[in-house]
Write a protein that holds these residues in place. Structure first.
Motif, PDB file in Angstrom:
ATOM      1  N   ARG A   1      -6.515  -8.754 -30.629  1.00  0.00           N
ATOM      2  CA  ARG A   1      -6.621  -7.907 -29.442  1.00  0.00           C
ATOM      3  C   ARG A   1      -8.033  -7.368 -29.274  1.00  0.00           C
ATOM      4  O   ARG A   1      -8.665  -6.926 -30.214  1.00  0.00           O
ATOM      5  CB  ARG A   1      -5.648  -6.735 -29.597  1.00  0.00           C
ATOM      6  CG  ARG A   1      -5.156  -6.149 -28.311  1.00  0.00           C
ATOM      7  CD  ARG A   1      -4.129  -5.102 -28.636  1.00  0.00           C
ATOM      8  NE  ARG A   1      -4.686  -4.023 -29.430  1.00  0.00           N
ATOM      9  CZ  ARG A   1      -5.249  -2.939 -28.927  1.00  0.00           C
ATOM     10  NH1 ARG A   1      -5.335  -2.798 -27.635  1.00  0.00           N
ATOM     11  NH2 ARG A   1      -5.721  -2.008 -29.718  1.00  0.00           N
ATOM     12  N   LEU A   2      -8.489  -7.403 -28.038  1.00  0.00           N
ATOM     13  CA  LEU A   2      -9.853  -6.986 -27.749  1.00  0.00           C
ATOM     14  C   LEU A   2      -9.918  -5.465 -27.683  1.00  0.00           C
ATOM     15  O   LEU A   2      -9.206  -4.843 -26.938  1.00  0.00           O
ATOM     16  CB  LEU A   2     -10.244  -7.577 -26.392  1.00  0.00           C
ATOM     17  CG  LEU A   2     -11.701  -7.899 -26.138  1.00  0.00           C
ATOM     18  CD1 LEU A   2     -12.246  -8.790 -27.217  1.00  0.00           C
ATOM     19  CD2 LEU A   2     -11.836  -8.572 -24.803  1.00  0.00           C
ATOM     20  N   SER A   3     -10.803  -4.862 -28.468  1.00  0.00           N
ATOM     21  CA  SER A   3     -10.912  -3.407 -28.470  1.00  0.00           C
ATOM     22  C   SER A   3     -11.674  -2.950 -27.230  1.00  0.00           C
ATOM     23  O   SER A   3     -12.202  -3.759 -26.472  1.00  0.00           O
ATOM     24  CB  SER A   3     -11.631  -2.948 -29.727  1.00  0.00           C
ATOM     25  OG  SER A   3     -12.966  -3.401 -29.679  1.00  0.00           O
ATOM     26  N   ASP A   4     -11.791  -1.649 -27.073  1.00  0.00           N
ATOM     27  CA  ASP A   4     -12.518  -1.097 -25.914  1.00  0.00           C
ATOM     28  C   ASP A   4     -13.943  -1.596 -25.876  1.00  0.00           C
ATOM     29  O   ASP A   4     -14.476  -1.952 -24.828  1.00  0.00           O
ATOM     30  CB  ASP A   4     -12.548   0.436 -26.007  1.00  0.00           C
ATOM     31  CG  ASP A   4     -11.272   1.023 -25.456  1.00  0.00           C
ATOM     32  OD1 ASP A   4     -11.036   2.222 -25.653  1.00  0.00           O
ATOM     33  OD2 ASP A   4     -10.500   0.262 -24.842  1.00  0.00           O
ATOM     34  N   PHE A   5     -14.553  -1.592 -27.046  1.00  0.00           N
ATOM     35  CA  PHE A   5     -15.933  -2.033 -27.136  1.00  0.00           C
ATOM     36  C   PHE A   5     -16.045  -3.497 -26.725  1.00  0.00           C
ATOM     37  O   PHE A   5     -16.970  -3.893 -26.017  1.00  0.00           O
ATOM     38  CB  PHE A   5     -16.404  -1.825 -28.583  1.00  0.00           C
ATOM     39  CG  PHE A   5     -17.837  -2.149 -28.804  1.00  0.00           C
ATOM     40  CD1 PHE A   5     -18.231  -2.933 -29.866  1.00  0.00           C
ATOM     41  CD2 PHE A   5     -18.807  -1.659 -27.954  1.00  0.00           C
ATOM     42  CE1 PHE A   5     -19.555  -3.221 -30.081  1.00  0.00           C
ATOM     43  CE2 PHE A   5     -20.129  -1.938 -28.157  1.00  0.00           C
ATOM     44  CZ  PHE A   5     -20.508  -2.730 -29.227  1.00  0.00           C
ATOM     45  N   GLY A   6     -15.065  -4.292 -27.166  1.00  0.00           N
ATOM     46  CA  GLY A   6     -15.079  -5.700 -26.801  1.00  0.00           C
ATOM     47  C   GLY A   6     -14.963  -5.902 -25.304  1.00  0.00           C
ATOM     48  O   GLY A   6     -15.659  -6.734 -24.720  1.00  0.00           O
ATOM     49  N   VAL A   7     -14.076  -5.095 -24.683  1.00  0.00           N
ATOM     50  CA  VAL A   7     -13.937  -5.191 -23.221  1.00  0.00           C
ATOM     51  C   VAL A   7     -15.258  -4.840 -22.541  1.00  0.00           C
ATOM     52  O   VAL A   7     -15.685  -5.504 -21.592  1.00  0.00           O
ATOM     53  CB  VAL A   7     -12.825  -4.240 -22.734  1.00  0.00           C
ATOM     54  CG1 VAL A   7     -12.811  -4.149 -21.224  1.00  0.00           C
ATOM     55  CG2 VAL A   7     -11.482  -4.708 -23.219  1.00  0.00           C
TER      56      VAL A   7
END
Lengths: 246, 417
Positions: free
Chosen positions: B94-100
């Motif tokens: 799952r993509l974290s906030d930072f990844g988004v």
């Protein structure tokens, strides 16, 4: 889309506005009874609802509690009927997540967070009709909702977008102007001190023009502040009259 | 896995250092770390090192149906993967906030600024177009991932070649690389992101923050620009309040940095092109510097060490036992960096300083004693011719037999008279 003229020679845009005119803003505070604070805003054809719950105890994971600040929890979602084509995933896709994060950062900087440690404030924003300037209208609606909820803010947070067409900066762009490929600058400011809380820019813009476009956007924020302020004072006047304060 | 939090004293140290205009790795406020761009054997594979931050990008293409809204445009799809290999706090899946955030930033910087000509990716309007996919993987996280990802992505796009195609009526033939040379993508401009870290509510500004500086910063501004001074994307994150002239100042700094980095990318592309044309070796294995003894290149530390000695001596002389710092030895060893061949099959770098073990002092004293003894015996030999000294082979002992010289003299006197 290249055939449509965004700014005519007489200085009129597609919807008849001049370059430095905002769209028509209509807003109402206190639309829900359940929420602590709520607001509805119409900016041109963009219609947005915002609801605020809080400050209340941290729900969910206790680990997210901050010992010295309040936790601002935002949720941004678009109704499936809000855009021209029916949208299948209103929450959880990348653009919504990004918008949620931006809203959270904006209000984290504007709310006096040190007053409510270990608590949480929820801000829910729902887009009913989207015609460009979603973020700006969301911020404006959320500001009104926070004021309605009585949460202390440093100042009104007003957001406005600006673009650059035919070598002229234009204010408050609609979806048509957004998608025809020009640069789009979105600014959220605290109008009295002109401090920038959030700044985002898409598409290409030459560096020399940045200053003008930024000025136009900040001026737009000030104009929106006047409109919102008037709406808040009217609402407070009504409420005071009903509850017999005067 | 949760990241270990930064301790308060580290945090205060970094903040005070920044207030005194010093960074913990010795750079100036507007300096980038050492940036290296290298390309792999496959077309479209690029690895970027910014200091210790490592990012790798790979471009691939396939033929798909176009979007209904734009039937004559190809598509560019960008994906940034934050693998737990880079930093233990990145979760797999799952993509974290930072990844988004990084994903959206790169999308805006590359896609919405129209850096490649999507109309040239059209094969048959409304039916078949090329889809270009850029996968960026973060290999090591030491701060400033956004810059690394943007440089890697645009360099990989510029390096990539797509297969050539011919359309004959309804049939489309995709020629493999062996038949026809692959065609480069038409890149309009190269947008590069530059990150600025803000401290003390916008008072202090740093370019290219490292991991520790990122944990301490108030907020960050990312400006994506190309070398024609067009701003492709601009974003402020974090909870700070900025003024308009700070934004304009940052954009001016970004202009300079972007020109430097674009030059670097072009140079790397040129080198790679020349190597491929010559038929020489190319790829990651050749571009990684060898760490053997025979190669002597070391990346010099940018920290200024000259004032350190004075500082250290002054602090130490306050104590009772003074520790002498062999500054001469240190400086000579730095300049004496050449390889010295001592014998067949053995070499040394530097000859080392004088020995500081106390045992050898005694040894040298003994040696001196012996030397003086042997000179004494030699003198006596020349005078009287009687003294016999027996030197053993070991230097530690000498045995001497002295014959009385007085008896001899009397004998001589008797002789005369």
């Amino acid at each position: 889309m290249a055939g449509i003229e965004l700014l005519s020679d007489q200085g009129f845009r597609v919807d008849g506005r001049k370059a430095n005119e905002l769209r028509r803003i209509q807003c109402r505070l206190g639309v829900f009874t359940q929420a602590d604070g709520s607001a509805y805003i119409e900016q041109g054809n963009t219609k947005i609802l915002a609801a605020v719950y809080g400050p209340h105890e941290i729900r969910g994971s206790r680990s997210k509690a901050l010992h010295d600040k309040v936790l601002v929890n935002c949720q941004y979602s678009m109704a499936t009927f809000s855009t021209g084509e029916r949208k299948r995933r209103p929450r959880g896709d990348r653009k919504s997540k990004e918008m949620t994060m931006h809203l959270q950062q904006t209000f984290d900087a504007a709310i006096l967070t040190s007053l409510y440690p270990r608590s949480q404030i929820d801000i829910f924003v729902e887009v009913l009709q989207s015609d460009g300037g979603n973020y700006c209208a969301s911020v404006n609606a959320a500001t009104l909702a926070l004021i309605d909820a009585g949460i202390p803010l440093k100042d009104y947070v007003c957001a406005c977008s600006a673009s650059f067409v035919n070598d002229k900066p234009i204010m408050d762009i609609s979806y048509l102007e957004e998608s025809s490929g020009g640069a789009e600058l979105i600014v959220a400011t605290l109008p009295k001190s002109e401090q920038i809380v959030f700044l985002e820019m898409n598409s290409r813009l030459h560096e020399d023009n940045l200053s003008h476009v930024l000025d136009m956007a900040v001026k737009g924020c000030k104009d929106i502040h006047d409109v919102l302020d008037q709406a808040v004072r009217e609402h407070v006047g009504e409420v005071a009259a009903i509850s017999g304060l005067e | 896995m949760r990241e270990t939090p930064l301790s308060n004293c580290e945090r205060d140290f970094i903040k005070t250092a920044i207030a005194e205009k010093k960074r913990i790795d010795g750079r100036q406020a507007y300096d980038y770390r050492h940036v290296r761009v290298s390309f792999g054997v496959e077309r479209g594979c690029c690895m970027v090192n910014i200091g210790d931050t490592r990012v790798m990008a790979q471009v691939s293409c396939q033929v798909v149906e176009p979007k209904q809204a734009r039937p004559a445009d190809g598509t560019l799809y960008i994906n940034v993967e934050l693998s737990p290999m880079a930093c233990p706090s990145f979760e797999p899946g799952r993509l974290s906030d930072f990844g988004v955030e990084i994903n959206r930033l790169l999308e805006r910087c590359l896609k919405e600024s129209r850096c490649i000509d999507t109309e040239s990716l059209c094969i048959v309007a409304g039916e078949k177009v090329w889809e270009i996919r850029v996968d960026v993987h973060v290999i090591n996280h030491d701060g400033n991932l956004v810059d690394g990802c943007s440089i890697a992505a645009i360099a990989a796009i510029a390096h990539f070649r797509r297969p050539d195609i011919t359309v004959s009526g309804d049939e489309i033939t995709i020629h493999p690389a062996s038949e026809r040379d692959p065609v480069p993508l038409s890149v309009h401009h190269m947008p590069i992101c530059v990150s600025f870290a803000f401290f003390e509510q916008g008072k202090y500004l740093l370019v290219d923050p490292t991991d520790k500086e990122e944990k301490v910063m108030d907020g960050r501004m990312i400006i994506g620009m190309n070398k024609h001074r067009e701003i492709c994307t601009l974003q402020i994150t974090g909870q700070m309040l900025l003024l308009k002239d700070q934004v304009l100042r940052c954009s001016n700094i970004a202009v300079v940095k972007v020109t430097e980095i674009t030059e670097l990318i072009h140079k790397a592309l040129e080198n790679d092109r020349e190597e491929r044309a010559k038929g020489g070796k190319y790829g990651f294995a050749e571009s990684v510097p060898k760490n053997k003894v025979t190669s002597n290149h070391k990346v010099s530390a940018p920290v200024d060490m000259e004032t350190v000695e004075d500082h250290v001596t002054s602090t130490f002389s306050q104590n009772d036992d003074v520790i002498e710092i062999d500054s001469d030895a240190a400086s000579t060893s730095e300049s004496d960096d050449s390889v010295v061949i001592m014998d067949k099959g053995s070499g040394a770098i530097g000859l080392g300083g004088p020995s500081t073990w106390n045992v050898d002092d005694e040894m040298s004293e003994l040696k001196e004693e012996n030397k003086s003894n042997t000179t004494k015996t030699k003198q006596q030999k020349s005078d009287t011719n009687i003294v016999v000294s027996i030197d053993d082979s070991s230097e530690e002992e000498t045995t001497e037999i002295l014959v009385e010289p007085s008896i001899q003299k009397q004998k001589k006197k008797k002789g005369k008279v």
